[in-house]
Design a protein around this motif. Structure first.
Motif, PDB file in Angstrom:
ATOM      1  N   GLY A  59     -19.666 -33.565 -51.075  1.00 54.05           N
ATOM      2  CA  GLY A  59     -18.849 -32.525 -50.476  1.00 54.05           C
ATOM      3  C   GLY A  59     -19.312 -31.180 -51.040  1.00 54.05           C
ATOM      4  O   GLY A  59     -20.243 -31.108 -51.835  1.00 54.05           O
ATOM      5  N   GLU A  60     -18.646 -30.126 -50.623  1.00 54.26           N
ATOM      6  CA  GLU A  60     -18.981 -28.796 -51.111  1.00 54.26           C
ATOM      7  C   GLU A  60     -18.528 -28.646 -52.561  1.00 54.26           C
ATOM      8  O   GLU A  60     -17.409 -29.001 -52.898  1.00 54.26           O
ATOM      9  N   SER A  93     -14.923 -23.041 -59.460  1.00 56.68           N
ATOM     10  CA  SER A  93     -13.985 -24.005 -60.020  1.00 56.68           C
ATOM     11  C   SER A  93     -14.813 -24.956 -60.866  1.00 56.68           C
ATOM     12  O   SER A  93     -16.033 -24.905 -60.840  1.00 56.68           O
ATOM     13  N   GLN A  94     -14.165 -25.825 -61.570  1.00 59.39           N
ATOM     14  CA  GLN A  94     -14.888 -26.706 -62.493  1.00 59.39           C
ATOM     15  C   GLN A  94     -15.655 -27.781 -61.715  1.00 59.39           C
ATOM     16  O   GLN A  94     -15.069 -28.507 -60.934  1.00 59.39           O
ATOM     17  N   LEU A 119     -29.544 -22.490 -58.979  1.00 59.97           N
ATOM     18  CA  LEU A 119     -28.100 -22.718 -59.078  1.00 59.97           C
ATOM     19  C   LEU A 119     -27.370 -21.466 -59.538  1.00 59.97           C
ATOM     20  O   LEU A 119     -26.195 -21.285 -59.251  1.00 59.97           O
ATOM     21  N   ALA A 120     -28.068 -20.589 -60.272  1.00 57.43           N
ATOM     22  CA  ALA A 120     -27.431 -19.372 -60.775  1.00 57.43           C
ATOM     23  C   ALA A 120     -27.087 -18.414 -59.649  1.00 57.43           C
ATOM     24  O   ALA A 120     -26.228 -17.550 -59.801  1.00 57.43           O
ATOM     25  N   ASN A 121     -27.766 -18.568 -58.519  1.00 56.56           N
ATOM     26  CA  ASN A 121     -27.679 -17.542 -57.485  1.00 56.56           C
ATOM     27  C   ASN A 121     -26.684 -17.842 -56.371  1.00 56.56           C
ATOM     28  O   ASN A 121     -26.396 -16.999 -55.540  1.00 56.56           O
ATOM     29  N   PHE A 122     -26.179 -19.073 -56.328  1.00 57.43           N
ATOM     30  CA  PHE A 122     -25.254 -19.443 -55.258  1.00 57.43           C
ATOM     31  C   PHE A 122     -24.072 -20.192 -55.857  1.00 57.43           C
ATOM     32  O   PHE A 122     -24.254 -21.107 -56.645  1.00 57.43           O
ATOM     33  N   ASP A 123     -22.849 -19.771 -55.455  1.00 57.78           N
ATOM     34  CA  ASP A 123     -21.655 -20.378 -56.025  1.00 57.78           C
ATOM     35  C   ASP A 123     -21.295 -21.696 -55.353  1.00 57.78           C
ATOM     36  O   ASP A 123     -20.716 -22.568 -55.967  1.00 57.78           O
ATOM     37  N   ARG A 124     -21.605 -21.804 -54.060  1.00 64.94           N
ATOM     38  CA  ARG A 124     -21.190 -22.994 -53.319  1.00 64.94           C
ATOM     39  C   ARG A 124     -22.413 -23.790 -52.896  1.00 64.94           C
ATOM     40  O   ARG A 124     -23.273 -23.291 -52.191  1.00 64.94           O
ATOM     41  N   VAL A 125     -22.464 -25.030 -53.356  1.00 63.35           N
ATOM     42  CA  VAL A 125     -23.619 -25.870 -53.088  1.00 63.35           C
ATOM     43  C   VAL A 125     -23.180 -27.263 -52.630  1.00 63.35           C
ATOM     44  O   VAL A 125     -22.022 -27.640 -52.812  1.00 63.35           O
ATOM     45  N   ILE A 126     -24.112 -27.992 -52.027  1.00 65.31           N
ATOM     46  CA  ILE A 126     -23.921 -29.420 -51.823  1.00 65.31           C
ATOM     47  C   ILE A 126     -25.103 -30.129 -52.471  1.00 65.31           C
ATOM     48  O   ILE A 126     -26.176 -29.542 -52.630  1.00 65.31           O
ATOM     49  N   VAL A 127     -24.871 -31.361 -52.863  1.00 64.71           N
ATOM     50  CA  VAL A 127     -25.934 -32.153 -53.463  1.00 64.71           C
ATOM     51  C   VAL A 127     -26.310 -33.268 -52.488  1.00 64.71           C
ATOM     52  O   VAL A 127     -25.438 -33.906 -51.908  1.00 64.71           O
TER      53      VAL A 127
END
Length: 127
Positions: A108-109, A114-115, A78-86
């Motif tokens: 969603g993305e 952002s928080q 998670l530290a390495n990518f700012d935009r994720v989906i679950v």
């Protein structure tokens, strides 16, 4: 992002965390010991999960916390990518790889810039 050399923040925080409340529709009709995989993956990046938890269908609904320590590959968390989906998936086969008959839901993305608060995922759709 660029790391600032003088920050002591790094040691205090537990890093990036996503709190996921996972539920499954009662209509799935799968055994309670079916494997449920809840994982985060990069929106534009490797397909491998950045953080993954495995639970049993019978444990749902439950709140799962995905954090930086749960990456499978070093340097890909998670530290390495700012935009994720679950993704939350009930696996009929018990394998982490999706297969026919599995049920899945995707968030969603999410953007760590952002928080990100907690998200709710309700597994109801067959793949």
């Amino acid at each position: 992002g660029q790391e600032e050399a003088g920050t002591s923040k790094q040691t205090e925080t537990t890093g990036r965390v996503i709190t996921v409340r996972v539920n499954a529709a009662s209509s799935l009709g799968l055994p309670a010991d079916s494997a449920v995989f809840v994982y985060a993956k990069a929106v534009s990046g490797p397909p491998a999960p950045l953080a993954v938890r495995r639970v049993r269908l019978g444990q749902l609904p439950m709140t799962i916390v995905l954090d930086e320590s749960m990456g499978m590959v070093s340097g890909m968390g998670l530290a390495n990518f700012d935009r994720v989906i679950v993704v939350a998936r009930v696996s009929v086969s018990g394998q982490v790889t999706p297969s026919k008959g599995d049920y899945e839901v995707r968030s969603g993305e999410l953007d760590f810039n952002s928080q990100i608060s907690s998200i709710d995922l309700n597994i109801s759709e067959r793949i």
